[in-house]
Design a protein around this motif. Sequence first.
Motif, PDB file in Angstrom:
ATOM      1  N   UNK A   1       0.782  -1.229   0.000  1.00  0.00           N
ATOM      2  CA  UNK A   1       0.000   0.000   0.000  1.00  0.00           C
ATOM      3  C   UNK A   1       0.806   1.268   0.000  1.00  0.00           C
ATOM      4  N   UNK A   2       0.798   1.980   1.124  1.00  0.00           N
ATOM      5  CA  UNK A   2       1.342   3.334   1.184  1.00  0.00           C
ATOM      6  C   UNK A   2       2.690   3.352   1.892  1.00  0.00           C
ATOM      7  N   UNK A   3       3.653   3.991   1.235  1.00  0.00           N
ATOM      8  CA  UNK A   3       4.965   4.210   1.834  1.00  0.00           C
ATOM      9  C   UNK A   3       5.346   5.665   1.672  1.00  0.00           C
ATOM     10  N   UNK A   4       6.565   6.004   2.092  1.00  0.00           N
ATOM     11  CA  UNK A   4       7.024   7.384   1.987  1.00  0.00           C
ATOM     12  C   UNK A   4       8.471   7.404   1.493  1.00  0.00           C
ATOM     13  N   UNK A   5       8.748   8.336   0.609  1.00  0.00           N
ATOM     14  CA  UNK A   5      10.096   8.600   0.110  1.00  0.00           C
ATOM     15  C   UNK A   5      10.418  10.036   0.478  1.00  0.00           C
ATOM     16  N   UNK A   6      11.514  10.242   1.185  1.00  0.00           N
ATOM     17  CA  UNK A   6      11.857  11.589   1.639  1.00  0.00           C
ATOM     18  C   UNK A   6      13.100  12.095   0.926  1.00  0.00           C
ATOM     19  N   UNK A   7      13.320  13.390   1.069  1.00  0.00           N
ATOM     20  CA  UNK A   7      14.518  14.001   0.505  1.00  0.00           C
ATOM     21  C   UNK A   7      15.770  13.351   1.082  1.00  0.00           C
ATOM     22  N   UNK A   8      15.704  12.925   2.328  1.00  0.00           N
ATOM     23  CA  UNK A   8      16.837  12.242   2.955  1.00  0.00           C
ATOM     24  C   UNK A   8      17.131  10.921   2.258  1.00  0.00           C
ATOM     25  N   UNK A   9      16.081  10.186   1.857  1.00  0.00           N
ATOM     26  CA  UNK A   9      16.275   8.919   1.134  1.00  0.00           C
ATOM     27  C   UNK A   9      17.007   9.152  -0.185  1.00  0.00           C
ATOM     28  N   UNK A  10      16.630  10.202  -0.894  1.00  0.00           N
ATOM     29  CA  UNK A  10      17.285  10.537  -2.158  1.00  0.00           C
ATOM     30  C   UNK A  10      18.737  10.933  -1.901  1.00  0.00           C
ATOM     31  N   UNK A  11      18.957  11.739  -0.891  1.00  0.00           N
ATOM     32  CA  UNK A  11      20.302  12.195  -0.549  1.00  0.00           C
ATOM     33  C   UNK A  11      21.216  11.026  -0.180  1.00  0.00           C
ATOM     34  N   UNK A  12      20.719  10.096   0.598  1.00  0.00           N
ATOM     35  CA  UNK A  12      21.515   8.919   0.975  1.00  0.00           C
ATOM     36  C   UNK A  12      21.905   8.120  -0.255  1.00  0.00           C
ATOM     37  N   UNK A  13      20.962   7.911  -1.153  1.00  0.00           N
ATOM     38  CA  UNK A  13      21.245   7.156  -2.367  1.00  0.00           C
ATOM     39  C   UNK A  13      22.323   7.837  -3.210  1.00  0.00           C
ATOM     40  N   UNK A  14      22.170   9.117  -3.429  1.00  0.00           N
ATOM     41  CA  UNK A  14      23.162   9.861  -4.226  1.00  0.00           C
ATOM     42  C   UNK A  14      24.512   9.854  -3.518  1.00  0.00           C
ATOM     43  N   UNK A  15      24.506  10.008  -2.203  1.00  0.00           N
ATOM     44  CA  UNK A  15      25.745   9.984  -1.428  1.00  0.00           C
ATOM     45  C   UNK A  15      26.472   8.653  -1.514  1.00  0.00           C
ATOM     46  N   UNK A  16      25.719   7.577  -1.722  1.00  0.00           N
ATOM     47  CA  UNK A  16      26.310   6.250  -1.885  1.00  0.00           C
ATOM     48  C   UNK A  16      26.813   6.009  -3.310  1.00  0.00           C
ATOM     49  N   UNK A  17      26.620   7.003  -4.182  1.00  0.00           N
ATOM     50  CA  UNK A  17      27.090   6.873  -5.560  1.00  0.00           C
ATOM     51  C   UNK A  17      26.101   6.179  -6.481  1.00  0.00           C
ATOM     52  N   UNK A  18      24.876   5.977  -6.017  1.00  0.00           N
ATOM     53  CA  UNK A  18      23.870   5.334  -6.858  1.00  0.00           C
ATOM     54  C   UNK A  18      23.351   6.325  -7.899  1.00  0.00           C
ATOM     55  N   UNK A  19      22.952   5.804  -9.032  1.00  0.00           N
ATOM     56  CA  UNK A  19      22.509   6.626 -10.155  1.00  0.00           C
ATOM     57  C   UNK A  19      21.028   6.990  -9.985  1.00  0.00           C
ATOM     58  N   UNK A  20      20.717   8.280  -9.797  1.00  0.00           N
ATOM     59  CA  UNK A  20      19.325   8.670  -9.600  1.00  0.00           C
ATOM     60  C   UNK A  20      18.449   8.453 -10.834  1.00  0.00           C
ATOM     61  N   UNK A  21      19.076   8.213 -11.981  1.00  0.00           N
ATOM     62  CA  UNK A  21      18.302   7.945 -13.189  1.00  0.00           C
ATOM     63  C   UNK A  21      17.914   6.477 -13.332  1.00  0.00           C
ATOM     64  N   UNK A  22      18.535   5.606 -12.550  1.00  0.00           N
ATOM     65  CA  UNK A  22      18.192   4.181 -12.633  1.00  0.00           C
ATOM     66  C   UNK A  22      17.610   3.639 -11.324  1.00  0.00           C
ATOM     67  N   UNK A  23      17.913   4.295 -10.212  1.00  0.00           N
ATOM     68  CA  UNK A  23      17.355   3.861  -8.920  1.00  0.00           C
ATOM     69  C   UNK A  23      15.866   4.172  -8.884  1.00  0.00           C
ATOM     70  N   UNK A  24      15.088   3.208  -8.453  1.00  0.00           N
ATOM     71  CA  UNK A  24      13.631   3.350  -8.417  1.00  0.00           C
ATOM     72  C   UNK A  24      13.158   3.644  -7.000  1.00  0.00           C
ATOM     73  N   UNK A  25      12.070   4.358  -6.920  1.00  0.00           N
ATOM     74  CA  UNK A  25      11.511   4.763  -5.620  1.00  0.00           C
ATOM     75  C   UNK A  25      11.277   3.569  -4.716  1.00  0.00           C
ATOM     76  N   UNK A  26      10.790   2.460  -5.262  1.00  0.00           N
ATOM     77  CA  UNK A  26      10.442   1.308  -4.405  1.00  0.00           C
ATOM     78  C   UNK A  26      11.633   0.790  -3.614  1.00  0.00           C
TER      79      UNK A  26
END
Length: 133
Positions: free
Chosen positions: A44-69
């Motif tokens: 059902x319902x989850x949440x994606x925060x700016x912190x989640x995006x920041x952590x991913x980018x900080x880990x070197x993950x590609x924001x164009x291929x990483x999916x919200x799920x």
Amino acid sequence: MLVREAMSTVVLTIGPAHTLRQAAALMAARHVGAAVVHDPDAGGIGILTERDVLISVGLGQDPDTERAHAHTTNDVVFAAPSWTVEEAARAMAHGGFRHLIVLERGEPAGIVSVRDIIRCWAPAQERTQRVPA
């Protein structure tokens, strides 16, 4: 003051297949720090925060291929519009997060953030600190 008075009714909802770049662009365009992720396959319902995006980018993950799920919090604490802002603040402090999805009749009605609570409390504090003339 109640959560219904403090919450933002601008609720950005995205799907689990959105890329992190798409999610970040939508959050930036709407000036919000979190998106509700509607994923029927993940419960059902989850949440994606700016912190989640920041952590991913900080880990070197590609924001164009990483999916919200892959970055969504699905074990969400929900608030009710009838909660006090004190109850919301306690839930945030206890859980270590800055956003609560507000549910009304099982559907997202808003999001209350730490910023919303501070915005409500600051004027109240000013009123109580004024010295009568």
